[in-house]
Write an enzyme that holds these catalytic residues in place. Structure first.
Site, PDB file in Angstrom:
ATOM      1  N   ASN A   1      56.063  45.376 -27.925  1.00 27.85           N
ATOM      2  CA  ASN A   1      57.385  44.832 -28.775  1.00 27.85           C
ATOM      3  C   ASN A   1      58.395  45.450 -28.604  1.00 27.85           C
ATOM      4  OD1 ASN A   1      56.961  41.982 -27.841  1.00 27.85           O
ATOM      5  ND2 ASN A   1      56.614  41.500 -29.892  1.00 27.85           N
TER       6      ASN A   1
ATOM      7  N   CYS B   1      57.445  33.416 -21.407  1.00 31.60           N
ATOM      8  CA  CYS B   1      56.349  32.288 -22.600  1.00 31.60           C
ATOM      9  C   CYS B   1      57.073  31.247 -22.590  1.00 31.60           C
ATOM     10  CB  CYS B   1      55.687  33.072 -23.543  1.00 31.60           C
ATOM     11  SG  CYS B   1      54.268  34.277 -23.684  1.00 31.60           S
TER      12      CYS B   1
END
Length: 429
Positions: free
Chosen positions: A23, A126
């Site tokens: 991330n 996702c």
């Protein structure tokens, strides 16, 4: 399609090296578009999402060279990327690339800031709730961009360049903060981001931008100030360790019992999760090598947790904690406050015998003594690893299908776990 086979019941003992944070690595790679000079990133994890972003950046004409080495069983530095965006040949990010990974939408910020126009497909990634890009677009409009949505693409223009402004997010948004931060570095004047996300990955990106010549202050607080500059240069930066990977392996140790050193982990990056693990019965010991996690003999205590923006309990560890609580001595309650529809792992955990009741955004987990191995299917990145954690503690064999989700966010997962005694292997059909 690959599957992961686990035979549960083994305690974990040994050392697991923690990889660089996905991330942080993704927005850092995207930030290379802000300069004509080379950005060198060390400790970049080898993940499917990183490879996909390399393809996306290559589509824009970015040249990327990769190097990496393994210097011992527990000394793995990931890869080093040399990223040069000296010749941006295309400011369009097409659907077939962006649709595979949501974070790739963030290229809109540096392309707009440096090239003054861009066309980026609405994102994928996702399938967790809606996760709209409205706040990202709002931030760009505040900075003076003209934005339109047409045919599934966001078209943004700033013919005279971006202009510093007040960007006040109505709710905390990591994506919005990344986009506003990158765009504002090359804007004329001062930008103030309020209600900014405080995640460590935001701080890591700001640190790198400052090495490149940006003038960013306040990262890690709800108020970030950016003094725009006319150009940014090259730099070298090391990606911080992955706090979600750290928390995941810590929960795996708490689940199975054992004693593992998470080498390179930094406790300040996930203190809330470590506090929850301590409450659950794990023994957490930070040292100069990382974090040591142990659970010997005692059972797992139930907990009550709500996810929250940093420094609260991370939503990206919610599924892993739920797996752990399936074996707790009593009832646990987990409330998801960040994303809607992030309980897709509940049905799959039930296949192990777990007893979980959903009421809106709160899950009640009735701890049971024994989980039983089962064939299960991964639904998203973090849910997939919760099934691995359950399988490590379950009696018998577990087969996890759709493990491409795991490859998006966990580097060498089977190797790291098997090195600590887990019976886990990848099966390629």
């Amino acid at each position: 399609m690959d599957r992961i086979r686990i035979v549960g019941g083994n305690k974990l003992n040994g050392t697991i090296p923690i990889s660089g944070a996905k991330n942080a690595a993704l927005p850092l790679m995207i930030a290379a578009l802000l300069t004509e000079e080379t950005l060198i990133l060390d400790n970049v994890p080898r993940l499917a999402d990183v490879a996909q972003l390399q393809r996306i950046l290559g589509n824009h004409g970015v040249d990327i060279m990769s190097a990496g080495k393994r210097s011992g069983d527990h000394e793995y530095q990931g890869q080093t990327l040399h990223i040069s965006a000296a010749n941006v040949i295309d400011t369009t990010a097409p659907y077939e690339l962006v649709s595979k990974m949501r974070a790739s939408f963030w290229v809109i910020a540096p392309l707009l800031a440096r090239m003054h126009e861009t066309k980026v497909s609405l994102p994928g990634g996702c399938a967790i709730g809606t996760r709209p890009v409205d706040l990202l677009i709002m931030a760009l409009e505040k900075l003076g961009a003209e934005v339109a949505i047409d045919g599934g693409y966001v078209i943004a223009k700033a013919p005279g360049g971006l202009t510093g402004a007040e960007v006040d997010f109505p709710k905390v948004t990591v994506s919005g903060t990344h986009v506003a931060l990158m765009a504002a570095t090359l804007a004329k004047g001062t930008t103030v981001i309020t209600n900014a996300a405080c995640e460590p990955e935001i701080v890591d990106v700001a640190d790198c931008l400052n090495k490149m010549g940006a003038r960013v202050s306040g990262a890690g607080t709800p108020r970030i100030v950016i003094e725009g500059v006319s150009r940014l240069g090259g730099a070298r930066h090391t990606v911080l360790p992955d706090r979600i990977e750290t928390g995941t392996y810590a929960m795996a140790v708490a689940m199975t019992g054992g004693d593992v050193l998470l080498r390179g982990a930094r406790p300040e990056l996930l203190q809330s999760a470590l506090d929850v693990l301590t409450e659950a019965g794990a023994v957490i010991t930070p040292n100069n090598e990382g974090i040591r996690v142990a659970r010997n003999g005692a059972g797992i205590n139930p907990v009550i947790v709500s996810t929250a923006p940093f420094p609260g309990f991370p939503t990206d560890l919610q599924a892993q904690l739920m797996a752990l609580m399936t074996r707790a001595k009593g009832s646990s309650h987990i409330t998801e406050t960040i994303f809607e529809n992030r309980f897709m792992h509940v049905q799959e955990l039930a296949r192990f015998g777990a007893r979980i009741h959903l009421d809106g955004e709160t899950a009640t987990i009735e701890g049971i003594g024994i989980l039983r191995g089962a064939p299960v299917m991964a639904t998203d990145l973090r849910a997939s690893v919760s099934l691995v954690i359950a399988g490590l503690a379950a009696e018998g064999e577990t087969m996890v299908n759709r493990v491409y989700h795991l490859d998006r966010g966990f580097e060498r997962l089977e190797e790291k776990l098997s090195g600590c005694g887990a019976s886990i292997e990848r099966i390629s059909d």
